[in-house]
Design a protein around this motif. Structure first.
Motif, PDB file in Angstrom:
ATOM      1  N   MET A   1       0.742  -1.151   0.041  1.00  0.00           N
ATOM      2  CA  MET A   1      -0.190   0.019   0.215  1.00  0.00           C
ATOM      3  C   MET A   1       0.898   1.301  -0.079  1.00  0.00           C
ATOM      4  O   MET A   1       2.181   1.201   0.165  1.00  0.00           O
ATOM      5  N   ALA A   2       0.309   2.381  -0.090  1.00  0.00           N
ATOM      6  CA  ALA A   2       0.917   3.672  -0.146  1.00  0.00           C
ATOM      7  C   ALA A   2       1.774   3.863   1.407  1.00  0.00           C
ATOM      8  O   ALA A   2       1.270   3.279   2.420  1.00  0.00           O
ATOM      9  N   LYS A   3       2.729   4.818   1.353  1.00  0.00           N
ATOM     10  CA  LYS A   3       3.413   5.260   2.640  1.00  0.00           C
ATOM     11  C   LYS A   3       4.019   4.112   3.313  1.00  0.00           C
ATOM     12  O   LYS A   3       4.339   4.256   4.577  1.00  0.00           O
ATOM     13  N   GLY A   4       4.501   3.114   2.729  1.00  0.00           N
ATOM     14  CA  GLY A   4       5.251   1.988   3.236  1.00  0.00           C
ATOM     15  C   GLY A   4       4.570   0.962   4.045  1.00  0.00           C
ATOM     16  O   GLY A   4       4.889   0.213   4.700  1.00  0.00           O
ATOM     17  N   PHE A   5       3.028   0.982   3.716  1.00  0.00           N
ATOM     18  CA  PHE A   5       2.188  -0.232   4.395  1.00  0.00           C
ATOM     19  C   PHE A   5       2.119  -1.210   3.770  1.00  0.00           C
ATOM     20  O   PHE A   5       2.107  -1.225   2.318  1.00  0.00           O
ATOM     21  N   PHE A   6       1.777  -2.506   4.160  1.00  0.00           N
ATOM     22  CA  PHE A   6       1.446  -3.733   3.755  1.00  0.00           C
ATOM     23  C   PHE A   6      -0.093  -4.145   4.303  1.00  0.00           C
ATOM     24  O   PHE A   6       0.009  -3.895   5.610  1.00  0.00           O
TER      25      PHE A   6
END
Length: 171
Positions: A38-43
């Motif tokens: 996902m965006a901003k370093g998220f999973f």
């Protein structure tokens, strides 16, 4: 989304294929898992089986490369910008810990010197492994972690070396 977890990787974010390979090798899932970058370093991690989700949250410690895998339940109201990842669970290993200090109050006291006690390793708690103490503590990511701690009790004072691993804990 009831069976979903979210994780933000601090520092270098691993490749999605690396994360998928890790999950397949280490988690031994009964059902399926969908892993999405996902965006901003998220999973996001979406499980088809509630037991798998519980096993992953309560298992561990989990590390991908040198990056900890600290997971949080996903919810519709979850604001990924609100600082929920400002603190991290870490496992603290206390090698050669004296048996006379093996007590929950001592572990809580140790944890409070730099964080909050989240859990005690189940093998250690059941007295199936008593070679070292392994506790999970939630710490602020800006906390300087000591190389040793002093334990003071009615039995005396003990200087204990500590080893930290940033790994998965339920929080």
């Amino acid at each position: 989304m009831a069976l979903s977890l979210v994780r933000k990787f601090m520092g270098t974010r691993p490749n999605t294929d690396v994360v998928r390979s890790f999950a397949k090798r280490r988690w031994h899932l009964k059902g399926q898992i969908e892993i999405t970058a996902m965006a901003k370093g998220f999973f996001s991690f979406v499980f088809s089986c509630e037991e798998d989700l519980s096993d992953v949250l309560c298992g561990g410690p989990w590390v991908i490369g040198k990056t900890s895998l600290a997971l949080k339940h996903w919810s519709l109201n979850l604001d990924l910008n609100d600082g929920i990842f400002g603190s991290s669970p870490i496992w603290v290993r206390l090698p050669g810990f004296p048996l006379e200090f093996w007590h929950e109050d001592v572990f809580k006291g140790l944890a409070s010197s730099f964080g909050e006690l989240l859990s005690v390793d189940s093998m250690m708690e059941a007295r199936k492994r008593m070679v070292y103490v392994w506790i999970c503590i939630c710490v602020n990511q800006n906390t300087k972690l000591p190389s040793s701690v002093d334990i003071i009790s009615k039995l005396g004072k003990w200087t204990q070396p500590v080893e930290f691993e940033t790994m998965s804990c339920l929080f």
